[in-house]
Design a protein around this motif. Structure first.
Motif, PDB file in Angstrom:
ATOM      1  N   GLU A 148       0.833  -1.195   0.000  1.00  0.00           N
ATOM      2  CA  GLU A 148       0.000   0.000   0.000  1.00  0.00           C
ATOM      3  C   GLU A 148       0.871   1.250   0.000  1.00  0.00           C
ATOM      4  N   LEU A 149       0.359   2.309  -0.621  1.00  0.00           N
ATOM      5  CA  LEU A 149       1.089   3.569  -0.709  1.00  0.00           C
ATOM      6  C   LEU A 149       0.276   4.664  -0.030  1.00  0.00           C
ATOM      7  N   VAL A 150       0.911   5.298   0.946  1.00  0.00           N
ATOM      8  CA  VAL A 150       0.283   6.373   1.719  1.00  0.00           C
ATOM      9  C   VAL A 150       1.036   7.659   1.404  1.00  0.00           C
ATOM     10  N   GLY A 151       0.361   8.587   0.753  1.00  0.00           N
ATOM     11  CA  GLY A 151       0.987   9.844   0.369  1.00  0.00           C
ATOM     12  C   GLY A 151       0.767  10.932   1.396  1.00  0.00           C
ATOM     13  N   VAL A 152       1.789  11.750   1.602  1.00  0.00           N
ATOM     14  CA  VAL A 152       1.717  12.877   2.525  1.00  0.00           C
ATOM     15  C   VAL A 152       1.766  14.171   1.730  1.00  0.00           C
ATOM     16  N   GLN A 153       0.835  15.065   2.039  1.00  0.00           N
ATOM     17  CA  GLN A 153       0.712  16.339   1.342  1.00  0.00           C
ATOM     18  C   GLN A 153       0.589  17.495   2.335  1.00  0.00           C
ATOM     19  N   PRO A 154       1.045  18.685   1.955  1.00  0.00           N
ATOM     20  CA  PRO A 154       0.706  19.876   2.738  1.00  0.00           C
ATOM     21  C   PRO A 154      -0.645  20.410   2.261  1.00  0.00           C
ATOM     22  N   PHE A 155      -1.243  21.285   3.040  1.00  0.00           N
ATOM     23  CA  PHE A 155      -2.370  22.055   2.524  1.00  0.00           C
ATOM     24  C   PHE A 155      -1.810  23.078   1.529  1.00  0.00           C
ATOM     25  N   ASP A 156      -2.680  23.722   0.760  1.00  0.00           N
ATOM     26  CA  ASP A 156      -2.268  24.678  -0.274  1.00  0.00           C
ATOM     27  C   ASP A 156      -1.641  24.006  -1.492  1.00  0.00           C
ATOM     28  N   LEU A 159      -1.605   5.328  -8.062  1.00  0.00           N
ATOM     29  CA  LEU A 159      -0.743   4.477  -7.241  1.00  0.00           C
ATOM     30  C   LEU A 159      -1.072   4.591  -5.753  1.00  0.00           C
ATOM     31  N   TYR A 160      -1.793   5.638  -5.350  1.00  0.00           N
ATOM     32  CA  TYR A 160      -1.939   5.969  -3.924  1.00  0.00           C
ATOM     33  C   TYR A 160      -3.234   5.398  -3.335  1.00  0.00           C
ATOM     34  N   ASP A 161      -3.074   4.740  -2.192  1.00  0.00           N
ATOM     35  CA  ASP A 161      -4.225   4.159  -1.495  1.00  0.00           C
ATOM     36  C   ASP A 161      -4.841   5.126  -0.498  1.00  0.00           C
ATOM     37  N   THR A 162      -3.998   5.888   0.193  1.00  0.00           N
ATOM     38  CA  THR A 162      -4.447   6.802   1.244  1.00  0.00           C
ATOM     39  C   THR A 162      -3.626   8.080   1.148  1.00  0.00           C
ATOM     40  N   VAL A 163      -4.248   9.210   1.500  1.00  0.00           N
ATOM     41  CA  VAL A 163      -3.535  10.486   1.511  1.00  0.00           C
ATOM     42  C   VAL A 163      -3.777  11.168   2.849  1.00  0.00           C
ATOM     43  N   HIS A 164      -2.689  11.704   3.421  1.00  0.00           N
ATOM     44  CA  HIS A 164      -2.765  12.537   4.628  1.00  0.00           C
ATOM     45  C   HIS A 164      -2.331  13.950   4.260  1.00  0.00           C
ATOM     46  N   TRP A 165      -3.096  14.951   4.707  1.00  0.00           N
ATOM     47  CA  TRP A 165      -2.716  16.346   4.527  1.00  0.00           C
ATOM     48  C   TRP A 165      -2.332  16.923   5.890  1.00  0.00           C
ATOM     49  N   PHE A 166      -1.185  17.622   5.937  1.00  0.00           N
ATOM     50  CA  PHE A 166      -0.679  18.149   7.195  1.00  0.00           C
ATOM     51  C   PHE A 166      -0.456  19.644   7.125  1.00  0.00           C
ATOM     52  N   SER A 213      -5.733  16.061   7.969  1.00  0.00           N
ATOM     53  CA  SER A 213      -6.874  15.343   7.408  1.00  0.00           C
ATOM     54  C   SER A 213      -6.385  14.072   6.711  1.00  0.00           C
ATOM     55  N   ARG A 214      -7.274  13.093   6.633  1.00  0.00           N
ATOM     56  CA  ARG A 214      -6.931  11.795   6.018  1.00  0.00           C
ATOM     57  C   ARG A 214      -8.086  11.331   5.142  1.00  0.00           C
ATOM     58  N   MET A 215      -7.741  10.701   4.014  1.00  0.00           N
ATOM     59  CA  MET A 215      -8.777  10.227   3.092  1.00  0.00           C
ATOM     60  C   MET A 215      -8.317   8.950   2.403  1.00  0.00           C
ATOM     61  N   HIS A 216      -9.231   8.010   2.255  1.00  0.00           N
ATOM     62  CA  HIS A 216      -8.958   6.835   1.422  1.00  0.00           C
ATOM     63  C   HIS A 216      -8.992   7.286  -0.035  1.00  0.00           C
ATOM     64  N   TRP A 217      -7.830   7.276  -0.690  1.00  0.00           N
ATOM     65  CA  TRP A 217      -7.794   7.715  -2.091  1.00  0.00           C
ATOM     66  C   TRP A 217      -8.218   6.594  -3.030  1.00  0.00           C
ATOM     67  N   ASN A 218      -7.898   5.362  -2.638  1.00  0.00           N
ATOM     68  CA  ASN A 218      -8.334   4.173  -3.375  1.00  0.00           C
ATOM     69  C   ASN A 218      -7.867   4.165  -4.839  1.00  0.00           C
ATOM     70  N   ARG A 219      -6.660   4.682  -5.046  1.00  0.00           N
ATOM     71  CA  ARG A 219      -6.019   4.653  -6.381  1.00  0.00           C
ATOM     72  C   ARG A 219      -6.880   5.335  -7.447  1.00  0.00           C
ATOM     73  N   ALA A 220      -7.518   6.409  -7.041  1.00  0.00           N
ATOM     74  CA  ALA A 220      -8.375   7.166  -7.953  1.00  0.00           C
ATOM     75  C   ALA A 220      -7.533   8.061  -8.865  1.00  0.00           C
ATOM     76  N   GLU A 221      -8.184   8.610  -9.876  1.00  0.00           N
ATOM     77  CA  GLU A 221      -7.522   9.519 -10.811  1.00  0.00           C
ATOM     78  C   GLU A 221      -7.241  10.870 -10.138  1.00  0.00           C
ATOM     79  N   ALA A 222      -6.485  11.706 -10.836  1.00  0.00           N
ATOM     80  CA  ALA A 222      -6.119  13.023 -10.313  1.00  0.00           C
ATOM     81  C   ALA A 222      -7.338  13.934 -10.219  1.00  0.00           C
ATOM     82  N   PRO A 223      -7.369  14.814  -9.211  1.00  0.00           N
ATOM     83  CA  PRO A 223      -8.428  15.831  -9.174  1.00  0.00           C
ATOM     84  C   PRO A 223      -8.226  16.801 -10.338  1.00  0.00           C
ATOM     85  N   PRO A 224      -9.278  17.509 -10.751  1.00  0.00           N
ATOM     86  CA  PRO A 224      -9.211  18.328 -11.980  1.00  0.00           C
ATOM     87  C   PRO A 224      -8.043  19.307 -12.030  1.00  0.00           C
TER      88      PRO A 224
END
Length: 344
Positions: A187-195, A227-234, A321-332
């Motif tokens: 599984e791949l867990v991605g970490v992102q900042p806000f903005d 590729l990403y299963d879950t994303v965390h924003w910090f 914040s945390r979200m199950h991304w479930n290997r979805a496509e990119a947001p617009p």
């Protein structure tokens, strides 16, 4: 024995934090991708000794590309963000790189857009220069195959999560890609900042955002969202909490993205105690001392923080914040609107 310091820096220290957690700790992670990308381009004949390689950077990639150019006898031109400090600027110049700093900017988006526009101007005036396209070219994935092999040697990949900053997608995305060749359940867990537009957090503003390198205000062409299963924003405070905890508990002095990844990994293990995790620490904490680590006494305790679990991007909020991304496509807003050529 290594024949150049870049070869040594391309290999991380693999540190066991506990029975289920490994940390890949780099001094400068992008040396792995830059070194292999340059070697591959030379081998293909896309570039030759003496050529000039150019790219934009907020710091880590600038150092990595300058080292790769030094290793292979190439010239290096960096269009530098205002986040490139005097220490790094001086190193780059001594390594032989030409550093072109951007003027102070009111926003990350304006800074990134200016840098990319300036790179295009340089290419227009110097058509023989080679743009490394760290934001768009999947050639930067290649350098992480040996690191995936290292993980495979020491971790149970049948129940493994890789946790780290998304950035251009080359580090976490590449590791997951190569590990899944033999262990599809990784599984791949991605970490992102806000903005950041990369995973749709551009509508949440963090007034203290200094988590360089893991998010973007412009679309990146080599992030494979599927590729990403879950994303965390910090936000800054939560990332600082994780960084201080990583140093206090394990003596690992790393950047804010590593702290965020450490906090995310702890949470993922709490949800699934049998899960093993690999945490990416892509750089040291030195450039964050004044702006972040100096405030360690007021950093929130990790046990006092928990993510806001969301099912829609519009529901996210500071500090985590945390979200199950479930290997979805990119947001617009993360889709590159114009095709940009990539190297195989």
């Amino acid at each position: 024995m290594d024949h150049h310091i870049a070869d040594a820096l391309s290999r991380p220290a693999l540190v066991r934090l506990d029975s289920r957690t490994l940390c890949l700790r780099f001094e400068t992670m992008k040396v792995a991708s830059a070194l292999e990308a340059v070697r591959h381009l030379l081998e293909r004949g896309a570039i030759a000794a003496g050529d000039t390689l150019v790219d934009s950077s907020s710091g880590i990639y600038a150092h990595a590309l300058a080292l790769a150019c030094h290793r292979y006898g190439l010239h290096c031109h960096i269009v530098a963000s205002t986040t490139v400090d005097k220490t790094l600027h001086t190193q780059l110049e001594i390594l032989g790189a030409t550093v072109e700093p951007m003027p102070p900017s009111a926003s990350l988006k304006l800074d990134q857009s200016r840098r990319v526009a300036r790179v295009r101007e340089i290419l227009r005036d110097h058509p023989r220069h080679h743009w490394m396209r760290q934001y768009h070219d999947d050639v930067h994935y290649r350098g992480y195959r040996p690191i995936a092999d290292l993980i495979r040697e020491h971790a149970d990949c049948s129940r493994l999560s890789v946790v780290g900053g998304v950035g251009t997608g080359a580090s976490t995305g590449a590791l997951a890609t190569f590990l899944r060749e033999t262990s599809p359940s990784v599984e791949l867990v991605g970490v992102q900042p806000f903005d950041s537009v990369t995973f749709g957090s551009e509508h949440v503003h963090d007034p203290e955002i200094i988590i360089a390198g893991i998010g973007s205000s412009i679309p990146f062409g080599n992030v494979d969202h599927t590729l990403y299963d879950t994303v965390h924003w910090f936000g800054f405070d939560a990332a600082l909490s994780g960084s201080v905890a990583l140093l206090r508990e394990h003596a690992i002095f790393a950047g804010l993205s590593a702290g965020a990844a450490y906090l995310a990994a702890r949470w993922e293990q709490r949800l699934d105690p049998d899960r093993h995790v690999v945490v990416l620490a892509p750089d040291t904490g030195h450039r964050y001392v004044d702006a972040a680590y100096s405030r360690h006494a007021t950093a929130p305790a990790p046990e006092d923080l928990s993510p806001r679990q969301i099912s829609a991007l519009g529901d996210m909020d500071l500090p985590w914040s945390r979200m199950h991304w479930n290997r979805a496509e990119a947001p617009p807003n993360a889709v590159v609107s114009r095709a940009i050529p990539v190297a195989s």
